[in-house]
Design a protein around this motif. Structure first.
Motif, PDB file in Angstrom:
ATOM      1  N   ARG A  50      22.272 -43.268  64.034  1.00 14.43           N
ATOM      2  CA  ARG A  50      21.251 -42.474  64.698  1.00 14.43           C
ATOM      3  C   ARG A  50      20.430 -41.811  63.593  1.00 14.43           C
ATOM      4  NH1 ARG A  50      22.980 -45.255  68.147  1.00 14.43           N
ATOM      5  NH2 ARG A  50      23.741 -44.673  70.213  1.00 14.43           N
ATOM      6  N   VAL A  92      18.439 -39.149  62.700  1.00 14.88           N
ATOM      7  CA  VAL A  92      18.169 -37.851  63.326  1.00 14.88           C
ATOM      8  C   VAL A  92      18.099 -36.766  62.261  1.00 14.88           C
ATOM      9  CG1 VAL A  92      19.143 -36.101  64.883  1.00 14.88           C
ATOM     10  CG2 VAL A  92      19.367 -38.534  65.462  1.00 14.88           C
ATOM     11  N   TYR A 128      23.746 -28.317  70.447  1.00 15.82           N
ATOM     12  CA  TYR A 128      23.265 -29.173  69.375  1.00 15.82           C
ATOM     13  C   TYR A 128      21.888 -29.686  69.764  1.00 15.82           C
ATOM     14  CZ  TYR A 128      22.503 -33.567  66.893  1.00 15.82           C
ATOM     15  OH  TYR A 128      21.952 -34.578  66.161  1.00 15.82           O
ATOM     16  N   GLN A 187      15.145 -37.388  66.834  1.00 15.62           N
ATOM     17  CA  GLN A 187      15.498 -38.774  66.503  1.00 15.62           C
ATOM     18  C   GLN A 187      14.240 -39.624  66.401  1.00 15.62           C
ATOM     19  OE1 GLN A 187      18.500 -42.421  67.860  1.00 15.62           O
ATOM     20  NE2 GLN A 187      18.901 -40.366  68.603  1.00 15.62           N
ATOM     21  N   HIS A 190      26.949 -47.140  71.369  1.00 13.96           N
ATOM     22  CA  HIS A 190      28.235 -46.455  71.232  1.00 13.96           C
ATOM     23  C   HIS A 190      28.425 -45.571  72.454  1.00 13.96           C
ATOM     24  CE1 HIS A 190      26.348 -42.741  68.875  1.00 13.96           C
ATOM     25  NE2 HIS A 190      25.995 -42.775  70.141  1.00 13.96           N
ATOM     26  N   HIS A 210      30.552 -41.712  73.689  1.00 12.06           N
ATOM     27  CA  HIS A 210      31.324 -40.549  73.247  1.00 12.06           C
ATOM     28  C   HIS A 210      31.497 -39.592  74.409  1.00 12.06           C
ATOM     29  CE1 HIS A 210      27.167 -39.180  72.837  1.00 12.06           C
ATOM     30  NE2 HIS A 210      26.947 -40.081  71.887  1.00 12.06           N
ATOM     31  N   ARG A 250      17.938 -36.652  76.447  1.00 13.30           N
ATOM     32  CA  ARG A 250      16.864 -36.980  75.481  1.00 13.30           C
ATOM     33  C   ARG A 250      15.568 -36.489  76.078  1.00 13.30           C
ATOM     34  NH1 ARG A 250      20.824 -39.095  72.218  1.00 13.30           N
ATOM     35  NH2 ARG A 250      22.280 -40.114  73.623  1.00 13.30           N
ATOM     36  N   HIS A 303      25.557 -46.360  75.335  1.00  7.93           N
ATOM     37  CA  HIS A 303      24.103 -46.187  75.248  1.00  7.93           C
ATOM     38  C   HIS A 303      23.590 -46.649  73.893  1.00  7.93           C
ATOM     39  CE1 HIS A 303      25.973 -42.411  73.926  1.00  7.93           C
ATOM     40  NE2 HIS A 303      24.956 -42.262  73.102  1.00  7.93           N
ATOM     41  N   HIS A 326      19.531 -47.340  71.814  1.00  7.33           N
ATOM     42  CA  HIS A 326      18.096 -47.100  71.878  1.00  7.33           C
ATOM     43  C   HIS A 326      17.382 -48.196  71.108  1.00  7.33           C
ATOM     44  CE1 HIS A 326      19.487 -43.073  72.978  1.00  7.33           C
ATOM     45  NE2 HIS A 326      20.110 -42.988  71.819  1.00  7.33           N
ATOM     46  N   ASP A 380      17.187 -34.987  70.832  1.00 10.74           N
ATOM     47  CA  ASP A 380      18.538 -35.169  71.361  1.00 10.74           C
ATOM     48  C   ASP A 380      19.121 -33.794  71.651  1.00 10.74           C
ATOM     49  OD1 ASP A 380      18.818 -37.998  71.062  1.00 10.74           O
ATOM     50  OD2 ASP A 380      19.138 -37.719  68.909  1.00 10.74           O
TER      51      ASP A 380
HETATM   52  O1  GTQ Z   1      21.943 -40.875  70.349  1.00 12.43           O
HETATM   53  O2  GTQ Z   1      24.052 -40.984  70.734  1.00 12.43           O
HETATM   54  O3  GTQ Z   1      21.403 -36.666  67.750  1.00 12.43           O
HETATM   55  O4  GTQ Z   1      25.699 -39.570  69.384  1.00 12.43           O
HETATM   56  C1  GTQ Z   1      23.743 -36.992  67.778  1.00 12.43           C
HETATM   57  C2  GTQ Z   1      24.821 -37.728  68.197  1.00 12.43           C
HETATM   58  C3  GTQ Z   1      22.270 -38.517  68.911  1.00 12.43           C
HETATM   59  C4  GTQ Z   1      23.103 -40.455  70.193  1.00 12.43           C
HETATM   60  C5  GTQ Z   1      22.470 -37.400  68.152  1.00 12.43           C
HETATM   61  C6  GTQ Z   1      24.630 -38.848  68.981  1.00 12.43           C
HETATM   62  C7  GTQ Z   1      23.341 -39.248  69.337  1.00 12.43           C
END
Ligand code: GTQ
Length: 349
Positions: free
Chosen positions: A72, A74, A93, A97, A108, A110, A116, A149, A151, A163
């Protein structure tokens, strides 16, 4: 026990405390008022990130690493009082991005929930659980916890979004899990628009039973949000503390769209100023249209232009004024968690 004895004890206290320390014990009375404060004392500080400063750094990140290599790409918005902890407030957080034409940010999943909020560019897409949605400026995209997900970007020019994740909350609870998908882009199993057709028109499939506490809609397009705000503006009804403010809603149960994150969008008509307000949840504001002045009590006011981001620690009294014409402001906060735990409080002046 007389006064003299207590004084004598206090002389010996440091020795006693050292003894306690060596036994992994600590005297509560030294820390009680901090543990159980009279009111919330966030560590985070109010802070503004200006687009004119941040955007060039994001583009520089685009020349220094690929989305694939970064996983990512970011730039994390780090609260100045919480440096090194990837936190924009004590509980939230946020990061910006960047994805460039032809790139893929690999699939991935989590246990952190993510929103977004799209700031720039056309042609970007997010795929969630086998369905793809195109991203346009002002759209709100959900990637619910534990859903695959990825992108990508089929258009021209940079695509940039914010994000918004519950990373600090999940970190505090030590419930973080992550998996990488075997393929960088997951296979599509549903046509584009499938979720919107099933859930996005004030209708639900008749036998539908939700399996998740997250909304089944995963793109809330700005075109519709904007129309709702402007129609409401036409009625002249306006909340003194929030302006014309709508929260994104889960159509299944009327709750917030995610269990941990509460996004809203508000319209502040030209020259309108909100009355002073504070609430226990911490929030992040983003200017989508116009220009605002955000004044947190006891601090100099900040002027924020389009795509400017502001961190608002919990329990900070603030006002927001629309400076140049009508202003549209996105926000997200941890309010759903406060409400579920019975901890939410607000103060309206
Ligand atoms: O797009 O899955 O800014 O997992 C930080 C952790 C974005 C994401 C972030 C993440 C993602």
């Amino acid at each position: 026990m007389n006064q003299q004895n207590i004084l004598k004890n206090s002389v010996d206290r440091s020795e006693f405390y050292q003894k306690l320390d060596s036994l992994n014990l600590a005297p509560l009375w030294e820390v009680l008022k901090g543990l159980v404060p009279s009111d919330p004392r966030p560590t985070a500080t109010p802070y503004a990130w200006h687009w004119s400063i941040v955007r060039p750094q994001l583009l520089a990140a685009g020349s220094s690493i690929s989305a694939e290599e970064a996983e990512r790409r970011v730039l994390v918005l780090e609260n100045p009082a919480l440096r090194g902890r990837s936190q924009i407030t004590d509980t939230l957080y946020a990061g910006l991005q960047l994805i460039l034409p032809g790139e893929v940010a690999p699939a991935h999943r989590h246990t952190q929930s993510a929103l977004r909020f799209v700031l720039e560019g056309d042609g970007g897409y997010t795929a969630v659980a086998g369905e793809r949605t195109m991203m346009h400026r002002g759209d709100l995209i959900l990637t619910p916890f534990w859903t695959w997900h990825d992108h990508g970007h089929d258009g021209d020019g940079p695509v940039i979004w914010m994000d918004c994740l519950d990373v600090p909350l999940v970190g505090f609870l030590k419930t973080g899990f992550r998996e990488e998908h075997q393929d960088s882009a997951q296979a599509m199993t549903r046509p584009e628009g499938y979720s919107e057709a099933r859930f996005g028109s004030g209708l639900l499939p008749v036998e539908y039973r939700p399996e998740s506490s997250t909304s089944p809609i995963f793109n809330y397009p700005y075109a519709r949000t904007r129309e709702a705000l402007h129609r409401l503006a036409g009625t002249g009804e306006i909340d003194p503390h929030h302006g014309i403010c709508l929260r994104y809603v889960n159509p299944v149960n009327g709750d917030w769209v995610m269990p941990t994150l509460g996004p809203t969008m508000r319209l502040l008509p030209a020259d309108f100023s909100t009355a002073k307000y504070r609430s226990t949840d911490s929030a992040v504001f983003v200017v989508l249209e116009g220009e605002v002045e955000i004044a947190v009590e006891g601090r100099p006011p900040e002027i924020l232009q389009e795509n400017g981001v502001f961190s608002m620690p919990g329990w900070s009294p603030y006002t927001i004024r629309a400076l140049k014409g009508d202003c549209v402001l996105f926000s997200f906060s941890d309010r759903p968690v406060h409400e579920k735990l019975g901890l939410f409080r607000e103060e309206k002046h």
